[in-house]
Scaffold this motif. Structure first.
Motif, PDB file in Angstrom:
ATOM      1  N   UNK A  45       8.938   7.295 -46.398  1.00  0.00           N
ATOM      2  CA  UNK A  45       9.083   6.274 -45.359  1.00  0.00           C
ATOM      3  C   UNK A  45       9.001   6.872 -43.960  1.00  0.00           C
ATOM      4  N   UNK A  46       9.516   8.077 -43.791  1.00  0.00           N
ATOM      5  CA  UNK A  46       9.446   8.719 -42.483  1.00  0.00           C
ATOM      6  C   UNK A  46       8.020   8.955 -42.038  1.00  0.00           C
ATOM      7  N   UNK A  47       7.161   9.303 -43.002  1.00  0.00           N
ATOM      8  CA  UNK A  47       5.748   9.502 -42.691  1.00  0.00           C
ATOM      9  C   UNK A  47       5.057   8.179 -42.376  1.00  0.00           C
ATOM     10  N   UNK A  48       5.469   7.098 -43.058  1.00  0.00           N
ATOM     11  CA  UNK A  48       4.898   5.777 -42.798  1.00  0.00           C
ATOM     12  C   UNK A  48       5.278   5.306 -41.389  1.00  0.00           C
ATOM     13  N   UNK A  49       6.503   5.602 -40.961  1.00  0.00           N
ATOM     14  CA  UNK A  49       6.969   5.145 -39.651  1.00  0.00           C
ATOM     15  C   UNK A  49       6.432   5.998 -38.506  1.00  0.00           C
ATOM     16  N   UNK A  50       5.998   7.222 -38.797  1.00  0.00           N
ATOM     17  CA  UNK A  50       5.615   8.174 -37.741  1.00  0.00           C
ATOM     18  C   UNK A  50       4.543   7.655 -36.783  1.00  0.00           C
ATOM     19  N   UNK A  51       3.483   6.965 -37.265  1.00  0.00           N
ATOM     20  CA  UNK A  51       2.470   6.482 -36.321  1.00  0.00           C
ATOM     21  C   UNK A  51       3.014   5.496 -35.286  1.00  0.00           C
ATOM     22  N   UNK A  52       3.937   4.624 -35.685  1.00  0.00           N
ATOM     23  CA  UNK A  52       4.504   3.661 -34.736  1.00  0.00           C
ATOM     24  C   UNK A  52       5.434   4.374 -33.759  1.00  0.00           C
ATOM     25  N   UNK A  53       6.194   5.338 -34.240  1.00  0.00           N
ATOM     26  CA  UNK A  53       7.051   6.129 -33.344  1.00  0.00           C
ATOM     27  C   UNK A  53       6.184   6.828 -32.300  1.00  0.00           C
ATOM     28  N   UNK A  54       5.057   7.394 -32.747  1.00  0.00           N
ATOM     29  CA  UNK A  54       4.156   8.090 -31.826  1.00  0.00           C
ATOM     30  C   UNK A  54       3.512   7.113 -30.848  1.00  0.00           C
ATOM     31  N   UNK A  55       3.083   5.954 -31.347  1.00  0.00           N
ATOM     32  CA  UNK A  55       2.418   4.978 -30.484  1.00  0.00           C
ATOM     33  C   UNK A  55       3.368   4.410 -29.435  1.00  0.00           C
ATOM     34  N   UNK A  56       4.609   4.160 -29.833  1.00  0.00           N
ATOM     35  CA  UNK A  56       5.593   3.619 -28.900  1.00  0.00           C
ATOM     36  C   UNK A  56       6.102   4.673 -27.925  1.00  0.00           C
ATOM     37  N   UNK A  57       6.099   5.934 -28.386  1.00  0.00           N
ATOM     38  CA  UNK A  57       6.655   7.002 -27.571  1.00  0.00           C
ATOM     39  C   UNK A  57       8.159   6.968 -27.501  1.00  0.00           C
ATOM     40  N   UNK A  58       8.792   6.406 -28.547  1.00  0.00           N
ATOM     41  CA  UNK A  58      10.255   6.360 -28.592  1.00  0.00           C
ATOM     42  C   UNK A  58      10.759   6.313 -30.026  1.00  0.00           C
ATOM     43  N   UNK A  59      12.028   6.634 -30.168  1.00  0.00           N
ATOM     44  CA  UNK A  59      12.669   6.632 -31.471  1.00  0.00           C
ATOM     45  C   UNK A  59      13.026   5.203 -31.894  1.00  0.00           C
ATOM     46  N   UNK A  60      13.240   4.969 -33.196  1.00  0.00           N
ATOM     47  CA  UNK A  60      13.718   3.657 -33.650  1.00  0.00           C
ATOM     48  C   UNK A  60      15.090   3.350 -33.063  1.00  0.00           C
ATOM     49  N   UNK A  61      15.411   2.065 -32.988  1.00  0.00           N
ATOM     50  CA  UNK A  61      16.749   1.663 -32.548  1.00  0.00           C
ATOM     51  C   UNK A  61      17.795   2.021 -33.595  1.00  0.00           C
ATOM     52  N   UNK A  62      17.385   2.063 -34.863  1.00  0.00           N
ATOM     53  CA  UNK A  62      18.316   2.428 -35.931  1.00  0.00           C
ATOM     54  C   UNK A  62      17.542   2.963 -37.132  1.00  0.00           C
ATOM     55  N   UNK A  63      18.112   3.984 -37.781  1.00  0.00           N
ATOM     56  CA  UNK A  63      17.614   4.499 -39.062  1.00  0.00           C
ATOM     57  C   UNK A  63      18.773   4.353 -40.043  1.00  0.00           C
ATOM     58  N   UNK A  64      18.575   3.559 -41.103  1.00  0.00           N
ATOM     59  CA  UNK A  64      19.701   3.146 -41.933  1.00  0.00           C
ATOM     60  C   UNK A  64      19.965   4.018 -43.152  1.00  0.00           C
ATOM     61  N   UNK A  65      18.986   4.743 -43.645  1.00  0.00           N
ATOM     62  CA  UNK A  65      19.184   5.520 -44.866  1.00  0.00           C
ATOM     63  C   UNK A  65      19.924   6.824 -44.617  1.00  0.00           C
ATOM     64  N   UNK A  66      20.217   7.548 -45.691  1.00  0.00           N
ATOM     65  CA  UNK A  66      20.840   8.861 -45.575  1.00  0.00           C
ATOM     66  C   UNK A  66      19.991   9.762 -44.681  1.00  0.00           C
ATOM     67  N   UNK A  67      20.589  10.593 -43.812  1.00  0.00           N
ATOM     68  CA  UNK A  67      22.013  10.952 -43.760  1.00  0.00           C
ATOM     69  C   UNK A  67      22.900  10.048 -42.909  1.00  0.00           C
ATOM     70  N   UNK A  68      22.368   8.931 -42.368  1.00  0.00           N
ATOM     71  CA  UNK A  68      23.223   7.987 -41.653  1.00  0.00           C
ATOM     72  C   UNK A  68      24.335   7.507 -42.586  1.00  0.00           C
ATOM     73  N   UNK A  69      25.443   7.107 -42.008  1.00  0.00           N
ATOM     74  CA  UNK A  69      26.651   6.855 -42.794  1.00  0.00           C
ATOM     75  C   UNK A  69      26.845   5.397 -43.212  1.00  0.00           C
ATOM     76  N   UNK A  70      25.851   4.535 -42.954  1.00  0.00           N
ATOM     77  CA  UNK A  70      26.029   3.104 -43.232  1.00  0.00           C
ATOM     78  C   UNK A  70      26.429   2.820 -44.669  1.00  0.00           C
ATOM     79  N   UNK A  71      25.747   3.472 -45.619  1.00  0.00           N
ATOM     80  CA  UNK A  71      26.014   3.173 -47.027  1.00  0.00           C
ATOM     81  C   UNK A  71      27.369   3.710 -47.467  1.00  0.00           C
TER      82      UNK A  71
END
Length: 292
Positions: free
Chosen positions: A196-222
């Motif tokens: 999924x990180x590789x799938x999201x990489x083009x949009x991160x590059x195009x926007x020139x910014x990080x996502x507002x939130x990343x929900x999977x591990x290692x984030x602590x949401x779960x």
């Protein structure tokens, strides 16, 4: 100190030390449609000893109900309340943290697991697998109802999906950019494929910014959701996974001990390398070895 669990006595001591076991799935219990040797027996052993089991996966392609069917097909006992996926975490985050407006919808770059978990929370969505196979390069029409873009693993990703995601994120004021997880790869067919990180990489590059939130591990949401629902004692809990940068960091960040298995992403050489800064509490060749 990193301990290698190898003997029968070491295996029994490890199991007896903890009341709760958190499991990654891909690379720990199975690879694709292939379940690893000894997994049902090891899981039954934990159940027989009265241990509590939770499945904590970054895989967003399936809903929790779909995961239950996969567990059932493999002969592994599981309940819906024991399954926590990045798709579920994403839907819960939108619903309960962002208070996502009812008059807005989510554009998905991903598979049906995200769509189904959003539906379960009463959140409307578009895109996803409905936009698979589109090859035109026509202009993207405005859709002001899109209030968030969610990107997860998408094995049918295409340029049109990227174009829509980018358009909504740049045109719609306040549109949230959420990524289910940033696993760069995942194990499949005896090899590694883009995650999924590789799938999201083009949009991160195009926007020139990080996502507002990343929900999977290692984030602590779960882990926070598990604690809220099941009131587990973290000192009596162990996280079992195959990735250092997600599973093991997830456990370390959450204050629980960790067991790294060598059936997935992480090799013994990488784990024991002096350059590796992420050390698990224990490691074992395979989770199924616990039942030997």
């Amino acid at each position: 100190m990193l301990e290698y669990i190898q003997t029968k006595e070491e295996r029994e001591a490890f199991i007896d030390k903890y009341d709760n076991f958190l499991f990654d799935c891909d690379g720990v219990l199975w690879e694709g449609t292939n379940m690893f040797t000894g997994v049902p027996e090891a899981m039954n052993l934990l159940r027989e000893k009265g241990k509590r089991v939770f499945f904590v996966t970054n895989n967003s392609t399936k809903s929790r109900s779909s995961f239950l069917k996969k567990f059932e097909g493999f002969g592994i006992k599981a309940e819906l309340s024991e399954v926590f996926s990045s798709a579920f975490a994403t839907a819960a985050y939108l619903k309960h943290v962002l208070n996502f407006p009812e008059d807005k919808k989510v554009y998905i770059v991903g598979m049906d697991g995200i769509k189904h978990e959003l539906e379960a929370e009463g959140i409307r969505s578009c895109g996803g697998e409905e936009d698979s196979g589109i090859t035109d390069n026509d202009p993207v029409p405005d859709d002001k109802e899109v209030g968030a873009v969610v990107i997860g693993l998408d094995t049918k990703v295409n340029y049109k999906k990227y174009s829509k995601a980018f358009a909504y994120l740049t045109r719609n004021p306040g549109c949230y950019f959420i990524v289910t997880n940033e696993d760069t790869t995942f194990p499949q067919h005896g090899d590694f494929y883009p995650g999924a990180g590789a799938i999201a990489a083009p949009i991160i590059a195009a926007l020139g910014r990080r996502p507002d939130a990343v929900l999977g591990k290692p984030a602590q949401n779960m882990l926070e959701a598990i604690r809220a629902e099941s009131h587990i004692d973290l000192k009596k809990t162990c996280m079992i996974g195959d990735r250092l940068d997600t599973d093991i960091e997830f456990g370390i960040n959450g204050g629980v001990d960790t067991l790294c298995v060598l059936t997935g992403i992480t090799t013994k050489e990488v784990l024991l390398s002096p350059e590796n800064k992420v050390k698990s509490t224990y490691y074992i060749d395979a989770f199924g070895d616990l039942a030997k």
